[in-house]
Design a protein around this motif. Sequence first.
Motif, PDB file in Angstrom:
ATOM      1  N   GLU A 118       1.149  -1.746  -0.007  1.00  0.00           N
ATOM      2  CA  GLU A 118      -0.336  -0.244  -0.035  1.00  0.00           C
ATOM      3  C   GLU A 118       0.993   1.436  -0.623  1.00  0.00           C
ATOM      4  OE1 GLU A 118      -2.521  -1.316   3.296  1.00  0.00           O
ATOM      5  OE2 GLU A 118      -3.817  -1.638   1.339  1.00  0.00           O
ATOM      6  N   ALA A 119       2.086   1.086   1.026  1.00  0.00           N
ATOM      7  CA  ALA A 119       2.731   2.390   0.964  1.00  0.00           C
ATOM      8  C   ALA A 119       3.502   3.003  -0.790  1.00  0.00           C
ATOM      9  CB  ALA A 119       4.000   2.126   1.820  1.00  0.00           C
ATOM     10  N   THR A 120       4.005   1.289  -0.888  1.00  0.00           N
ATOM     11  CA  THR A 120       4.850   1.590  -2.356  1.00  0.00           C
ATOM     12  C   THR A 120       4.484   1.356  -3.963  1.00  0.00           C
ATOM     13  OG1 THR A 120       5.771  -0.766  -2.421  1.00  0.00           O
ATOM     14  CG2 THR A 120       6.782   0.919  -1.022  1.00  0.00           C
ATOM     15  N   GLY A 121       3.285   0.454  -3.893  1.00  0.00           N
ATOM     16  CA  GLY A 121       2.350   0.681  -4.616  1.00  0.00           C
ATOM     17  C   GLY A 121       2.559  -0.476  -5.735  1.00  0.00           C
ATOM     18  N   THR A 122       4.307  -1.207  -5.336  1.00  0.00           N
ATOM     19  CA  THR A 122       4.836  -2.368  -5.946  1.00  0.00           C
ATOM     20  C   THR A 122       4.432  -3.233  -5.602  1.00  0.00           C
ATOM     21  OG1 THR A 122       6.618  -0.717  -6.416  1.00  0.00           O
ATOM     22  CG2 THR A 122       7.294  -3.359  -7.068  1.00  0.00           C
ATOM     23  N   PRO A 123       3.757  -4.525  -6.158  1.00  0.00           N
ATOM     24  CA  PRO A 123       3.607  -6.153  -5.408  1.00  0.00           C
ATOM     25  C   PRO A 123       4.597  -6.950  -4.628  1.00  0.00           C
ATOM     26  CG  PRO A 123       2.192  -5.579  -7.861  1.00  0.00           C
ATOM     27  CD  PRO A 123       3.801  -4.324  -7.281  1.00  0.00           C
ATOM     28  N   ILE A 124       4.197  -7.143  -4.467  1.00  0.00           N
ATOM     29  CA  ILE A 124       5.281  -8.069  -3.457  1.00  0.00           C
ATOM     30  C   ILE A 124       5.870  -9.208  -4.389  1.00  0.00           C
ATOM     31  CG2 ILE A 124       6.092  -9.472  -1.740  1.00  0.00           C
ATOM     32  CD1 ILE A 124       5.287  -6.135  -0.653  1.00  0.00           C
ATOM     33  N   HIS A 125       6.944  -8.773  -5.173  1.00  0.00           N
ATOM     34  CA  HIS A 125       7.355  -9.830  -6.329  1.00  0.00           C
ATOM     35  C   HIS A 125       8.708  -9.922  -5.744  1.00  0.00           C
ATOM     36  CE1 HIS A 125       7.308 -11.427 -10.068  1.00  0.00           C
ATOM     37  NE2 HIS A 125       6.419 -11.971 -10.546  1.00  0.00           N
ATOM     38  N   PRO A 126       9.741 -11.068  -6.851  1.00  0.00           N
ATOM     39  CA  PRO A 126      10.792 -10.891  -7.201  1.00  0.00           C
ATOM     40  C   PRO A 126      11.013  -9.401  -7.855  1.00  0.00           C
ATOM     41  CG  PRO A 126       9.705 -13.335  -7.477  1.00  0.00           C
ATOM     42  CD  PRO A 126       8.890 -12.307  -7.056  1.00  0.00           C
ATOM     43  N   MET A 127      10.494  -9.816  -8.392  1.00  0.00           N
ATOM     44  CA  MET A 127      10.592  -8.516  -9.978  1.00  0.00           C
ATOM     45  C   MET A 127      10.997  -7.176  -9.154  1.00  0.00           C
ATOM     46  SD  MET A 127       6.769  -7.190 -11.483  1.00  0.00           S
ATOM     47  CE  MET A 127       5.989  -6.360 -10.458  1.00  0.00           C
ATOM     48  N   SER A 128      11.004  -7.197  -8.128  1.00  0.00           N
ATOM     49  CA  SER A 128      10.798  -6.165  -7.213  1.00  0.00           C
ATOM     50  C   SER A 128      12.387  -5.514  -6.578  1.00  0.00           C
ATOM     51  CB  SER A 128       9.921  -5.597  -6.001  1.00  0.00           C
ATOM     52  OG  SER A 128      10.466  -4.891  -4.931  1.00  0.00           O
ATOM     53  N   PRO A 129      12.813  -4.507  -7.397  1.00  0.00           N
ATOM     54  CA  PRO A 129      14.354  -4.534  -6.364  1.00  0.00           C
ATOM     55  C   PRO A 129      14.503  -5.123  -4.869  1.00  0.00           C
ATOM     56  CG  PRO A 129      14.432  -2.705  -8.137  1.00  0.00           C
ATOM     57  CD  PRO A 129      12.728  -3.824  -7.716  1.00  0.00           C
ATOM     58  N   LEU A 130      13.227  -4.164  -3.953  1.00  0.00           N
ATOM     59  CA  LEU A 130      13.325  -4.576  -2.293  1.00  0.00           C
ATOM     60  C   LEU A 130      13.641  -6.276  -2.439  1.00  0.00           C
ATOM     61  CD1 LEU A 130      12.553  -4.184  -0.137  1.00  0.00           C
ATOM     62  CD2 LEU A 130      10.077  -4.439  -0.429  1.00  0.00           C
ATOM     63  N   LEU A 131      13.158  -6.652  -3.352  1.00  0.00           N
ATOM     64  CA  LEU A 131      12.916  -8.088  -2.716  1.00  0.00           C
ATOM     65  C   LEU A 131      14.593  -8.686  -3.772  1.00  0.00           C
ATOM     66  CD1 LEU A 131       9.227  -8.807  -3.142  1.00  0.00           C
ATOM     67  CD2 LEU A 131      10.429  -9.481  -1.053  1.00  0.00           C
TER      68      LEU A 131
ATOM     69  N   ILE B  21      -4.256   5.633 -15.844  1.00  0.00           N
ATOM     70  CA  ILE B  21      -4.023   6.837 -15.886  1.00  0.00           C
ATOM     71  C   ILE B  21      -5.290   7.438 -14.879  1.00  0.00           C
ATOM     72  CG2 ILE B  21      -4.527   8.079 -17.454  1.00  0.00           C
ATOM     73  CD1 ILE B  21      -1.849   9.181 -17.268  1.00  0.00           C
ATOM     74  N   GLY B  22      -5.102   8.059 -12.797  1.00  0.00           N
ATOM     75  CA  GLY B  22      -5.578   8.894 -12.683  1.00  0.00           C
ATOM     76  C   GLY B  22      -4.578   9.405 -11.760  1.00  0.00           C
ATOM     77  N   ARG B  23      -5.479  10.812 -10.928  1.00  0.00           N
ATOM     78  CA  ARG B  23      -5.053  11.282  -9.974  1.00  0.00           C
ATOM     79  C   ARG B  23      -4.708  10.173  -8.530  1.00  0.00           C
ATOM     80  NH1 ARG B  23      -4.539  16.329 -11.069  1.00  0.00           N
ATOM     81  NH2 ARG B  23      -4.684  17.219 -13.229  1.00  0.00           N
ATOM     82  N   LYS B  24      -5.420   9.134  -8.947  1.00  0.00           N
ATOM     83  CA  LYS B  24      -5.737   9.068  -7.348  1.00  0.00           C
ATOM     84  C   LYS B  24      -4.966   7.406  -7.209  1.00  0.00           C
ATOM     85  CE  LYS B  24      -9.383  10.710  -5.126  1.00  0.00           C
ATOM     86  NZ  LYS B  24     -10.555  11.279  -5.208  1.00  0.00           N
ATOM     87  N   VAL B  25      -4.733   6.813  -6.006  1.00  0.00           N
ATOM     88  CA  VAL B  25      -3.650   5.003  -5.687  1.00  0.00           C
ATOM     89  C   VAL B  25      -5.415   4.389  -6.595  1.00  0.00           C
ATOM     90  CG1 VAL B  25      -3.340   3.416  -5.053  1.00  0.00           C
ATOM     91  CG2 VAL B  25      -1.689   6.132  -4.898  1.00  0.00           C
ATOM     92  N   LEU B  26      -4.533   3.156  -6.678  1.00  0.00           N
ATOM     93  CA  LEU B  26      -5.855   2.673  -7.188  1.00  0.00           C
ATOM     94  C   LEU B  26      -5.986   1.358  -6.506  1.00  0.00           C
ATOM     95  CD1 LEU B  26      -7.161   1.192 -10.155  1.00  0.00           C
ATOM     96  CD2 LEU B  26      -6.573  -0.854  -8.403  1.00  0.00           C
ATOM     97  N   GLN B  27      -6.688   1.448  -5.353  1.00  0.00           N
ATOM     98  CA  GLN B  27      -6.252   0.248  -3.992  1.00  0.00           C
ATOM     99  C   GLN B  27      -7.359  -1.167  -4.203  1.00  0.00           C
ATOM    100  OE1 GLN B  27      -5.186   1.343  -1.158  1.00  0.00           O
ATOM    101  NE2 GLN B  27      -5.226   3.439  -0.747  1.00  0.00           N
ATOM    102  N   ASP B  28      -5.835  -2.032  -4.835  1.00  0.00           N
ATOM    103  CA  ASP B  28      -6.836  -3.207  -4.852  1.00  0.00           C
ATOM    104  C   ASP B  28      -6.847  -4.482  -3.748  1.00  0.00           C
ATOM    105  OD1 ASP B  28      -7.422  -5.553  -6.875  1.00  0.00           O
ATOM    106  OD2 ASP B  28      -5.339  -6.132  -6.703  1.00  0.00           O
ATOM    107  N   GLU B  29      -7.651  -5.118  -3.139  1.00  0.00           N
ATOM    108  CA  GLU B  29      -7.970  -5.523  -1.986  1.00  0.00           C
ATOM    109  C   GLU B  29      -6.896  -7.350  -1.761  1.00  0.00           C
ATOM    110  OE1 GLU B  29      -8.772  -6.282   1.200  1.00  0.00           O
ATOM    111  OE2 GLU B  29      -8.821  -3.872   0.517  1.00  0.00           O
ATOM    112  N   GLY B  30      -6.746  -7.524  -3.454  1.00  0.00           N
ATOM    113  CA  GLY B  30      -5.656  -8.378  -3.662  1.00  0.00           C
ATOM    114  C   GLY B  30      -4.117  -8.408  -3.778  1.00  0.00           C
ATOM    115  N   CYS B  31      -4.153  -7.056  -3.579  1.00  0.00           N
ATOM    116  CA  CYS B  31      -2.511  -6.845  -3.559  1.00  0.00           C
ATOM    117  C   CYS B  31      -2.240  -6.831  -5.540  1.00  0.00           C
ATOM    118  CB  CYS B  31      -1.812  -7.039  -2.699  1.00  0.00           C
ATOM    119  SG  CYS B  31      -2.346  -6.585  -0.981  1.00  0.00           S
ATOM    120  N   ARG B  32      -3.273  -6.861  -6.418  1.00  0.00           N
ATOM    121  CA  ARG B  32      -2.258  -7.690  -7.146  1.00  0.00           C
ATOM    122  C   ARG B  32      -2.034  -6.422  -8.650  1.00  0.00           C
ATOM    123  NH1 ARG B  32      -7.882 -10.645  -7.678  1.00  0.00           N
ATOM    124  NH2 ARG B  32      -8.633  -8.646  -6.669  1.00  0.00           N
TER     125      ARG B  32
END
Lengths: 294, 509
Positions: free
Chosen positions: B124-137, B270-281
């Motif tokens: 929710e904070a970073t907008g990036t799904p939790i997945h091996p692609m992410s530099p965090l991981l 595109i939008g001015r707001k973050v899109l909140q997806d329950e499933g983090c998808r």
Amino acid sequence: MNQFLFKQDNGNELMLFPHILEMGVRKNLSVQLNAFPEIVATRFCVYYVIDGKFDWQVAGRRSIILPKDAVYVMPGEKIGGVNGTLDVGTVAWIHLDIDCLLDKGRNQGKWSGFSESEALTIEHIFRMHRAAHLPILNEVSRIFQDIYTELQQREVGYASMVNQLLDELIIVLVRQLTRQSASSRDFPKKFLQLEQMLRQNLAHQWTVEEMAASVGMGTTSFTERVRSYSGFSPLSYLINLRVTEATRLLKQPDLNVTDIALDTGFYSSQHFSTTFKKLTGYTPREFRKKNLYL
Amino acid sequence: MDCFISIELGTNAVRVYAFDTNGAIVGFNRGAYTTFHPAADYSEQDPEQIFITMLFVLKNLVSEIKSTGKYQIVSLCFSASMHSLLAVDRNGVPLGNAITWADNRGKQETKRLRTKALARKLYEATGTPIHPMSPLLKILWLKSNQQEKFEKTSMFLSIKSYIIMQLTGRYVIDLSLASATGLLNIHHFGWEQEALDYAGITPAQLPDIVPISDSSCKLKRQYQVSLGIGPETKIIVGSSDGCFASLGGGIMEEGRATITIEDSAAMRIIGRKVLQDEGCRMFNYILDEHYYISGGPSNNGSVVFEWFSRQFANYTDSYSDEMVMRDLLLMAEQVDAGADGLLFLPYLLGERAPIWNPSARGVYFGANINHDRRHFIRATIEGILFEMYSIGKLLLQHRDISQITVNGSFVTAPLISRLLADIFNIPMSVNQHVSAVSTGAFLLSAKEFGIYRSLEEAAKSITLHAPVHPDPANHAIYAKYHQLFEKLTDKLSPEFELLDELTLLSDKH
């Protein structure tokens, strides 16, 4: 062909041919356990199946070898029957000391008629394909037969004939090998292999002919293909790799700039410096200085 | 005339375009670099090769442009693939290769993080799904598997940051690329401390965040000389390729979306707001301070169709790749919508959105004795497009979409855009610009030079082909098949896991 076995230290058939270590034909009438254990080849070994069906491990890959199929392994590669078994059938083989061919410059017992650049190309192709199963290679049968006849009958000029036939054998293998990998279906994969080969030996003065041959293509279509795939001509791509590697090496403080130039395939440190500066605006020495003390 | 250069650091190649003030392309050059796969799940690139290739290509383009005597190069603008990670030491020297978006080595780290409550918080904070692609991981993987390298790392960069560092001597990352690292708080545009803590790094190890329009970096003198570009030429940092593709697709308003199908694929809104997806998808990346680009990426774009054609197409030496492709499409056209009941799940490379399952596999389902090659071709194409629709359906839950722009050479083939329109039941407009990414870079550059007042105005300059309209009868068929497609995907999830375990076992033997 009937059964026979010529060996270097046994009989005098091979006296004039120190580069032929062994040649033979074996008719195997029943399955023989432990008759063909998997061993590491110490020389260049070519096998040719005349009849029957053989289940072998060739360089760690299982292959079913059928009549008219040829198999070769380079020194250092493994070959043998699955579980050491020799199946029913007839197989011919020849073991060659191919180093004489590949190290042409230092070669004393010169036997092959290849020019230096041909020998180099052949060497690269065998380095990329250290072992292979080449199905349906009719020509090999005739070449084996002719070598055998020449060795048996010793007519005038037989020594030259045998050596010519060996050259022919090698050409037949190499051509089949390149044809087999030449389908345009998977160029990216071949290009990756080529790049890895170039990176491993940047010091070598590669020609386009060598590069094309090592992926089994003619020079013109290779150049066209590389251009459309990479955006560069083959030689520009190579220079690109040279500068890339030099850039990396320059960032290691303990290497000498002249060594880097030669290791990455530039003729001289002058040539290196000019090429490098043209692209980056820095001479190699300036570049190193900038990158080591940020 | 002024001339704007766009430098696209893509997945396989660097592409450099020169645009005149009207947005017409006046020069193009490209150079490929290699992706190495030293082990399963690994996907790496040589940062020096990318840099040298970029220099070569750029230098040639610049001298070509200058030789015409007609143009003045006023700016260079960069874009790059998202999610790359390159570790460098205190001298800025790379510690090994860069890791690309396609790298999956962080599978274990991903599984571990997903079991924690922190996962949702970070998403929710970073907008990036939790997945091996992410530099965090990727950083987490480095920390647990290559501790020595991790400790030697002075900076964690993206490939683009490295290239800009070489050219200008500064460590910067644009807001857009930063938002795809899993490390940036997309709500207040700074590094997310909780993500950094979890990764075990400090803000000092990351480049400075700058807006995509930033032009404060100056080209080093040596490169000014070697490239023939003066100090007055602006270096515009630019954005990620995904975000530029949306801008270049002309969709700076709600109600519109883009579908890009290259090797991999994505659908974006595109939008001015973050899109909140329950499933983090869904991802939420930043275009600039005002807009978010939201959507889902698929691993299985045209790479799947190329796989199919390599295995099953009729190759003879006289045929070029394009001919082979054309033949396949012609054969696919001979079969009706739904391929007479043959379905294909296209997960040859595992899948990201919407199922986020790296273990997923390809499946042909429903083959019978009457199916022939043509049905398999048709089913393969439909499978790739059904997967885009699975992403699209999620986006449609959040936004109304009345028109979609399609980008990429695969999807712009007439048959494909028609099938997409039928499957989505939404008109599809083909983007006639050669590269949506570089068009986006041009629009941003042109805005910086006052040609447009805003990005919204810039995006309106994009002209599209007349849209392809859906056929309602076909849509009715596809709607039913797509339900089955989703059911199969869902049902096979445990079997995919099982197969993964089996093949892992046999790899070990």
